[in-house]
Every structure is written in structure tokens, then in C-alpha cells.
Scaffold this motif. Structure first.
Motif, PDB file in Angstrom:
ATOM      1  N   ARG A 204       4.887   1.544  -8.219  1.00 27.44           N
ATOM      2  CA  ARG A 204       4.263   2.844  -8.515  1.00 27.44           C
ATOM      3  C   ARG A 204       5.206   3.593  -9.454  1.00 27.44           C
ATOM      4  N   TYR A 225       3.081   9.709   0.725  1.00 31.25           N
ATOM      5  CA  TYR A 225       3.586   8.414   1.194  1.00 31.25           C
ATOM      6  C   TYR A 225       5.097   8.384   1.037  1.00 31.25           C
TER       7      TYR A 225
ATOM      8  N   VAL B  62      -2.700   7.275   8.566  1.00 31.73           N
ATOM      9  CA  VAL B  62      -2.393   6.547   7.333  1.00 31.73           C
ATOM     10  C   VAL B  62      -3.601   6.275   6.440  1.00 31.73           C
ATOM     11  N   ALA B  63      -4.818   6.508   6.952  1.00 28.32           N
ATOM     12  CA  ALA B  63      -6.011   6.128   6.179  1.00 28.32           C
ATOM     13  C   ALA B  63      -6.038   6.836   4.831  1.00 28.32           C
ATOM     14  N   PRO B  64      -6.637   6.188   3.819  1.00 30.13           N
ATOM     15  CA  PRO B  64      -6.819   6.880   2.537  1.00 30.13           C
ATOM     16  C   PRO B  64      -7.654   8.137   2.763  1.00 30.13           C
ATOM     17  N   SER B 131      -4.214   0.535   4.296  1.00 28.61           N
ATOM     18  CA  SER B 131      -4.260   1.979   4.074  1.00 28.61           C
ATOM     19  C   SER B 131      -3.685   2.371   2.724  1.00 28.61           C
ATOM     20  N   GLY B 132      -2.918   1.478   2.111  1.00 34.84           N
ATOM     21  CA  GLY B 132      -2.387   1.747   0.782  1.00 34.84           C
ATOM     22  C   GLY B 132      -3.330   1.280  -0.312  1.00 34.84           C
TER      23      GLY B 132
END
Lengths: 387, 180
Positions: A204, A225, B62-64, B131-132
Motif C-alpha cells: 500500500r 488499519y 474488521v469488516a470493510p 476483511s482487507g
């Protein structure tokens, strides 16, 4: 070693645009310059540049263990007290490093002399590893450069190979970061990110300014994140001085270059190398400046421990003439190094940037400037090997 | 030859050259629910339940996430999203569609399972993503996945930004570059 005038490829700007090279002209001034190139013999490359690069790198790496175990040496290098344990830990854990560039003075005869190590945030990488490679291929195809010409340039191969080697133990994704507005730095991280992707690493990007700090002292991206691993094209000592600096040691973040690499980027490494290897043919005499050093005399250069792009360097030639590059790095201790003027070709001073990837000598790039002190105004010229 | 035999660009140029990634692969197994896990007979009922519970507990965190329900449904399908409010206002996340666990040295990592989501666009015709947003597998059951796909990204509550970058501007934006 010769400087040869070569016709420019008429379409090189289009090629640059197609290949993502956006900083070939900086503030209206040319940076990529293919109106000439440097030609070396294979013997000059191998004996005078490649072998000494490897040896100098080994000598520098040989100092790290000693420095991390010595408060006195950490003092001499002005390493901030709060970060010393963290730096030492990164070394003891064997956190891998990726690349560095050493600047060498060489005129084709006699031993190359080490000016300094740029081991924390080296730039001019894409142009050395990629664009100069493309230049040679195209100029050979067009019959401008001899068919048997070669180039000392394994940089991209070794970068991709090194990323693949360190990938299994690297937390992912790996973020690439630089100051948002610096086109040159953004170009360099775009290239390194590309090499990492080629090695199969999930990557990223984030601007240095956009990095967040969480309630539990971890660094985050714009979507909150956690950033597990960060390639930062931003000096470690700047990170220390910034507001989030104190959070670094307990954040758990993995850095590339790793924290210990800052010890080798410090100009204080030059007197330490001299102390250990006085008289080595590739070293220039160097000392730490102390209260009793007196005024800078003819034949000496004065450099801050922490500086980039030639800033704040003062040089007095044996004839007494003084050359000064102004700059912002006036707040750290200084070292002094014996003057060794850069060789001059057609009125240009040329310095050789010799790349080290992981622990291997990888290739060279050449920058020219109109002054003795190579600055951020320098131009990058391609090279060939031709016997 | 003293130079690289080839050079490549994947992302940086206008015309990328794609290469095979050489990241380490690992074995993983995906289940839609506890029943499918038990039927797979690789884990006990308790292990299946523990793995499911862990994934479920991670899911909302963690979900989008999306600010609009329609954006979420565009990616995951009609009626496949739920609303959550974690202090940042109403947000929409996809429903947990399956859970995955990796095998480390042949042993199931059921205490580090992760939630998966079903995307209609991944793998061309649909499949499970983590989740990513990384593709994990087309269907449930045994799969070989890249190691990074089994290391789900972690989220944390960001309290502050712009804490880095001031040293460069304090030094006058030296040459517009922080490199050397």
C-alpha cells in the motif's frame, strides 16, 4: 572513464511518461540528462568500483555491532538517548535492510574515495536501476551505442530478489511512504513498491503526513488499519524529531530501512571507519570536530553528522578557496574530512553513486553538478561499459 | 553481462507486465458455518464452534465498511449488508459469509480464524475475500492461499494524525525531497 557526447533519443520524454518517470525535470531544470554518458572499462568497473563498494560496505557493517554496544559511540554520533535501545534491538533481532548508496569520487585512475554513505533514505534509484537500463537498450537498438556495450546495473534484479528474500518474515501489507508533495520521493517509492509487488508482496502507499497514531500506540492508515510494516523515504532522525516520534519504539512497526541503518547514514561513520582502517586506499582521513579542532584549514571539508543533498557542507581547497553549500542542518555536531576534489569532465563535476542492495554491490549511477559540492540541483547521466 | 537480464514494471508504467507472485503459500480451510465445519470432520465440534466464535467476534471490528448501504450492496449483493454503529455514526458492513482458518505445521489455527465475505466480482465470477479485500478462495473447503491473505489486517482507533512530516517542512522543504 570518459565522458562521451551522445545524441538524445528524440522521444525520450514520451518514453519517460510511459514508464512512470515524472521527475526527469525538476522545477524547470533538467535532472535526467542523456546529452552525454560516461564510459568505463570492465576493469575499472570491477576492480575500482564494484570490489571497493563491497569492501567498504563490509567495513561499515562491521562497525554496527560495536556502536550499538557503546554509549560513548552513540554519544559521538548524537543518537537521541530515548531511541538507542530500540535501534540496538533492531540490530540484534537482525531486521533486514534493503539498500544504500555510497558516493565515490573516481576519475578512472587510482582508488575511488568514499565521500559518504547514504544508507537511510537514498534516492536516484529509479533512474539508476531502470531508466538508464532502458536508455542503453534503446540506444543500442537505434545504433547510437555500440552493440557490445554493457552497463554495471544489477540493481533491479537484486531489489526484487531481496524483497522476495525478506518477504516471508515481513508483516504485511508493506506500506510505502514519503512526503506527499515531493515528486522525486514519490517517484522513488512508486518504483520500490513496484519491485516489492514483483516479489509478490502485498503493498500500500500512504503519505508520511497521513500516518495516524491509535489509542494503543500503533500507527494506522487512513482507513484505521494498523500499518504493520513501513518503507519510509523519510530520515529516521526526522521521525524522531516529529510529534509521533516517541511512539515509535513501542508501536511494533517494522521499518525499512530498519532503525539500525541510521547509524551508517550518520556522517560520524566516516571518522569511525578512519579510526579502524586508517590509510585504507578507499577512505579519506576523517575526524570528529571537537572544541580543540580550531578553524577549518585548507584541504578540509566540514559536514554535519546529519545532512542530506550536500546541505551545510563547507570545503576549503588546498589553495585556500572556500566553497559553501547553505542549508538547514546546522544543529548537529560536525565531522571533518580531507578534501578530495571531484574529477571534472567538460566543466562538470561527476560523483559516482554506487548501489548496495542487501549486502551486494549492485550497480552505479552518475550525477553531475557545476559545483564541487554535489547538490539537489545535480543532473543524472547514464553510463556504459565499453572495452 | 553486468546488468539485469530483464527489468519490469507492474504498477508504475502505463503498460504493466504481470509476473507470477512468489509469496509463500499455505494451506487453509474455509467453512460457511459450524455445521459445514463439523461435516468436514477435520475439527471437533468444540473446535469448529471456537473458530466460528472467534471469527464472528472479529467480524464487526474488521469488516470493510461503507457510509451508504447501496455502496455496500453494490459490492456484496442485495440484502447482504448490515448496519453497525461503533461511535462513528451508522456504517454498513457485509454479512459474514464464511470463516477461514490456516494450518500451521499441519495443525489447525482454530483460535486465529477470520471472517470472510462473499464478493461477486472477485476471481472474475465470485468468491470469498478477507476483511482487507484480498481474495482467499472461490468456494469453501480446502484451499491453498498466500500467507498474507491469512494474516488479516488489524484495525485500531486512530486518535491523531499529521504527527510525522513536520521536520521536513521545518527544514524548509529542502529541495522538495527528504531523500539524499
Amino acid at each position: 572513464m570518459r565522458r562521451i557526447l551522445t545524441p538524445e533519443r528524440p522521444d525520450w520524454r514520451d518514453t519517460a511518461a510511459r514508464l512512470g518517470f515524472r521527475f526527469h525535470t525538476i522545477d524547470g531544470e533538467p535532472y535526467w540528462d542523456e546529452s552525454a554518458c560516461y564510459a568505463f572499462t570492465l576493469q575499472q568497473i570491477e576492480q575500482d568500483l564494484e570490489d571497493p563498494t563491497f569492501e567498504l560496505h563490509q567495513m561499515a557493517m562491521g562497525l554496527v555491532e560495536e556502536i550499538v554496544n557503546s554509549e560513548e559511540l552513540m554519544d559521538r554520533l548524537a543518537v537521541p538517548v530515548d531511541y538507542r535501545d530500540w535501534i540496538a534491538e533492531s540490530w540484534r533481532r537482525g531486521e533486514p535492510h534493503l539498500y544504500g548508496r555510497m558516493d565515490l569520487a573516481y576519475d578512472g585512475n587510482g582508488p575511488a574515495k568514499l565521500f559518504e554513505l547514504n544508507y537511510d533514505t537514498p534516492t536516484s534509484l529509479y533512474e539508476a536501476a531502470f531508466f538508464q537500463w532502458v536508455w542503453l537498450e534503446e540506444q543500442k537498438q537505434r545504433g547510437v551505442i555500440a552493440q557490445n556495450a554493457d552497463q554495471y546495473n544489477l540493481i533491479q534484479d537484486l531489489l526484487v530478489e531481496t524483497f522476495a528474500t525478506i518477504a516471508p518474515d515481513l508483516p504485511k501489507p508493506l506500506y510505502f511512504s514519503a512526503m506527499r508533495e515531493s515528486q522525486e520521493d514519490q517517484g522513488t517509492i512508486a518504483y520500490l513498491r513496484d519491485c516489492a509487488e514483483q516479489a509478490g508482496i502485498d503493498t500500500r502507499t500512504i503519505a508520511i503526513e497521513d500516518i495516524g497514531l491509535s489509542t494503543d500506540s500503533r500507527f494506522t492508515d487512513l482507513d484505521d488499519y494498523v500499518i504493520p510494516a513501513l518503507f519510509k523515504l523519510y530520515p529516521l532522525e526526522f521521525l524522531f524529531a516529529d510529534r509521533f516520534g516517541p511512539a515509535l519504539p513501542r508501536s511494533g512497526i517494522r521499518l525499512i530501512e530498519p532503525p539500525w541503518k541510521t547509524l551508517l547514514s550518520n556522517k560520524g561513520i566516516l571518522p569511525l571507519l578512519w579510526q579502524k582502517h586508517a590509510g585504507h586506499p578507499n577512505l579519506l582521513e576523517a575526524h570528529f570536530e571537537t572544541g580543540t579542532s580550531g578553524a577549518l584549514g585548507p584541504g578540509w571539508v566540514r559536514k554535519p553528522l546529519y545532512s542530506r543533498e550536500g546541505a551545510n557542507v563547507t570545503l576549503i581547497l588546498p589553495d585556500g578557496s572556500q566553497h559553501v553549500a547553505a542549508g538547514p542542518y546546522d544543529d548537529a555536531p560536525w565531522i571533518r574530512q580531507a578534501v578530495h576534489p571531484l574529477p571534472r569532465f567538460d566543466g562538470n563535476y561527476a560523483v559516482i553513486g554506487s548501489w548496495v542492495v542487501a549486502d551486494r554491490a549492485a550497480g552505479i549511477g552518475i550525477r553531475e553538478d557545476t559545483t564541487l559540492i554535489t547538490r539537489d540541483t545535480s543532473r543524472f547521466l547514464p553510463h556504459i561499459i565499453l572495452d | 553481462m553486468k546488468r539485469s537480464p530483464t527489468v519490469r514494471l507492474l504498477l508504475m508504467g502505463a503498460a504493466p507486465v504481470l509476473l507470477t507472485a512468489c509469496e509463500a503459500q499455505e494451506e487453509a480451510v474455509l467453512y460457511k458455518d459450524v455445521a459445514e465445519c463439523v461435516a468436514g470432520a477435520r475439527l471437533t465440534q468444540d473446535q469448529c464452534q471456537a473458530a466460528f466464535d472467534h471469527a464472528k467476534s472479529e467480524h464487526e471490528r474488521v469488516a470493510p465498511r461503507y457510509t451508504s448501504q447501496s455502496d455496500c450492496e453494490t459490492d456484496f449483493g442485495a440484502a447482504k449488508c448490515q448496519a453497525v454503529n461503533q461511535g462513528a455514526g451508522i456504517q454498513y458492513i457485509p454479512l459474514m459469509a464464511a470463516y477461514a482458518l490456516g494450518y500451521y505445521a499441519g495443525r489447525p489455527n482454530y483460535y486465529q480464524s477470520q471472517p470472510l465475505y462473499y464478493s461477486h466480482t472477485t476471481f472474475g465470477s465470485g468468491g470469498y475475500i478477507n476483511s482487507g479485500g484480498q481474495p482467499v478462495a472461490r468456494s469453501t473447503g480446502n484451499a491453498t492461499v498466500s500467507r498474507s491473505a491469512m494474516q488479516a489486517p488489524t484495525r485500531a482507533v486512530t486518535m491523531s494524525r499529521s504527527g510525522f512530516g513536520s521536520s521536513s517542512s521545518a527544514r524548509g522543504g529542502w529541495g522538495g525531497s527528504s531523500g539524499s
